[in-house]
Design an enzyme around this catalytic site. Structure first.
Site, short mmCIF file in Angstrom:
data_model
loop_
_atom_site.label_atom_id
_atom_site.label_comp_id
_atom_site.label_asym_id
_atom_site.label_seq_id
_atom_site.Cartn_x
_atom_site.Cartn_y
_atom_site.Cartn_z
CB CYS A 115 44.77 31.50 49.43
SG CYS A 115 43.92 32.85 49.02
CG HIS A 254 41.94 28.12 50.54
ND1 HIS A 254 42.19 28.99 51.62
CD2 HIS A 254 41.83 28.76 49.51
CE1 HIS A 254 41.84 30.10 51.18
NE2 HIS A 254 41.50 30.13 49.95
CG ASN A 284 39.31 32.92 51.06
OD1 ASN A 284 40.35 32.83 51.61
ND2 ASN A 284 39.28 33.05 49.72
O1 UT7 Z 1 41.10 31.86 47.90
C1 UT7 Z 1 41.02 32.12 46.64
C2 UT7 Z 1 40.10 33.15 46.54
N1 UT7 Z 1 38.78 33.07 45.51
C3 UT7 Z 1 37.77 32.14 45.54
O2 UT7 Z 1 37.93 31.09 46.10
C4 UT7 Z 1 36.91 32.51 44.72
C5 UT7 Z 1 36.40 31.40 43.80
N2 UT7 Z 1 34.94 31.69 43.38
C6 UT7 Z 1 33.80 31.68 43.87
O3 UT7 Z 1 34.01 31.24 45.36
C7 UT7 Z 1 32.38 31.96 43.28
O4 UT7 Z 1 32.84 32.26 41.82
C8 UT7 Z 1 31.79 33.30 43.84
C9 UT7 Z 1 31.17 32.86 45.11
C10 UT7 Z 1 32.88 34.44 44.01
C11 UT7 Z 1 30.71 33.60 43.06
O5 UT7 Z 1 29.71 32.54 42.98
P1 UT7 Z 1 29.06 32.09 41.51
O6 UT7 Z 1 28.27 31.11 41.63
O7 UT7 Z 1 30.30 31.94 40.67
O8 UT7 Z 1 28.42 33.53 40.99
P2 UT7 Z 1 28.53 34.32 39.88
O9 UT7 Z 1 29.72 35.07 39.80
O10 UT7 Z 1 28.42 33.65 38.61
O11 UT7 Z 1 27.41 35.46 39.70
C12 UT7 Z 1 26.09 34.81 39.82
C13 UT7 Z 1 25.21 36.19 39.95
C14 UT7 Z 1 25.61 37.39 38.91
O12 UT7 Z 1 24.31 37.95 38.69
P3 UT7 Z 1 23.81 37.89 37.33
O13 UT7 Z 1 24.94 38.39 36.45
O14 UT7 Z 1 23.72 36.33 37.24
O15 UT7 Z 1 22.56 38.57 37.33
C15 UT7 Z 1 26.27 38.34 40.19
O16 UT7 Z 1 26.09 39.63 39.80
O17 UT7 Z 1 25.07 36.48 41.28
C16 UT7 Z 1 25.49 37.92 41.41
N3 UT7 Z 1 26.26 38.18 42.69
C17 UT7 Z 1 25.69 38.48 43.93
N4 UT7 Z 1 24.33 38.28 44.24
C18 UT7 Z 1 24.04 38.73 45.38
C19 UT7 Z 1 27.51 38.10 42.80
N5 UT7 Z 1 27.99 38.52 44.21
C20 UT7 Z 1 26.66 38.56 44.79
C21 UT7 Z 1 26.30 39.08 46.15
N6 UT7 Z 1 25.05 38.95 46.29
N7 UT7 Z 1 27.36 38.90 47.01
#
Ligand code: UT7
Length: 327
Positions: A115, A254, A284
């Protein structure tokens, strides 16, 4: 005597018309508009149609940027396309674009820095021109991430979108790009990768079955890295240019996640009204995110001649980069 400054002469974008909203995604995977909005700030993203590709989006962005810069394709000395989703592994998308534009004297290559690709392209092109490589450069950030997203993986498919952004750079008498800063840490590569399709794991029916041709990401780790590096990269480029952060008129980060942008801005003490945001509309778009935002900021009269604009990005690699521009 030849001037040693490089200015942004014009910008443009290539935005696909197809929209995919959070409500649409609710029908595809187990997710909700509330979750996506609260965790990322994204409401919808643009998705290419079957006839669209990296080259078609790039061409649209390039023509707009060239027209606004009053530069014709035959004047271009170099074309750099930053992308992780090129038209094909080779030839370079930049060469395909060169042919379509008729930019016959331009050297052309693609650049892959996740990115951060557009900031890398800006820095490389600025140094190429300043080092005597020519007078005019076209740089593009383009992605068709919908083609490499696993539409069954809710942790990634809600995040990404398609699009292109372009800028034409030229040698000028007055300051433009004041400083750039690039970095990388390859140890973090496995945090965000597309495992198959290269020389390590060539494509086979088994790699397809195992869904190895799609984006794999450790979201939490990338999130923590992003907040820290956005602050560090912003401070470093300001230090190089000897500019205090208070003087920055617009911060164009970004557009990966509103929470990453807010956390980094808080650490830097940058108020919301000096941050450009469009992650809600496009998600993104990786290499395309910063140039699309920059172009939109200009179109919406958020940037005026003489303004100081700070670009900062991070991404797969892991990579990061920042640029301070006097508009
Ligand atoms: O350009 C560079 C590319 N990448 C990035 O910039 C990504 C950077 N990371 C992020 O933006 C965040 O980590 C995410 C948006 C990907 C995820 O947010 P988070 O607050 O870190 O959530 P998490 O991964 O800790 O997940 C929390 C919960 C999980 O459930 P449990 O295990 O707590 O029961 C996930 O399974 O949310 C669940 N989850 C979802 N729920 C509904 C993950 N994706 C989804 C979804 N809808 N789409």
């Amino acid at each position: 005597m030849r001037s040693h400054c490089v200015k942004v002469l014009g910008t443009g974008s290539g935005i696909p018309e197809g929209r995919l909203t959070n409500n649409d995604l609710e029908k595809m995977v187990e997710t909700s508009d509330e979750w996506i909005t609260a965790r990322t700030g994204i409401k919808e993203r643009r998705i290419v149609k079957p006839h669209e590709s990296a080259a078609t989006l790039s061409l649209q962005a390039a023509w707009t940027a060239l027209e606004r810069a009053s530069v014709s394709p035959s004047e271009l000395d170099v074309i750099i396309v930053a992308t992780v989703t090129p038209e094909m592994p080779f030839p370079a998308t930049a060469c395909i674009l060169q042919d379509q534009l008729g930019a016959t004297k331009a050297a052309c290559f693609d650049l892959e820095a996740g990115c951060t690709g557009f900031v890398y392209a800006l820095s490389v092109a600025e140094k190429y021109l300043r080092g005597g490589g020519g007078e005019k450069a076209l740089i593009i950030g383009v992605e068709t991430l919908s083609r490499i997203v696993d539409w069954q993986d809710r942790s990634t498919c809600v995040l990404f979108g398609d699009g292109a952004g372009a800028a034409v750079l030229g040698i000028a008498d007055e300051p433009g790009v004041l400083a750039t800063y690039l970095g990388a840490d390859g140890r973090g590569g496995p945090l965000l990768e597309l495992p198959a399709g290269g020389s390590r794991i060539p494509p086979t029916s088994e790699t397809i079955e195992r869904r190895l041709h799609y984006i794999k990401m450790s979201g939490n780790e990338v999130f923590r890295f992003a907040v820290k590096i956005m602050e560090e990269a912003s401070r470093e480029v300001l230090r190089r240019a000897r500019v205090p952060i208070e003087d920055v008129d617009l911060f164009v980060p970004h557009q990966a996640n509103i929470r990453i942008i807010d956390s980094a801005a808080k650490r830097l003490g940058i108020p919301r009204d000096r941050i450009f945001l469009n992650v809600q509309k496009y998600g993104n778009t990786s290499s395309a995110s910063i140039p699309i935002a920059l172009n939109e900021a200009w179109e919406e009269n958020r940037i005026f001649a003489g303004d100081l604009v700070l670009l900062v990005g991070f991404g797969a690699g892991l990579t990061w980069g920042s640029a301070l521009i006097r508009w």
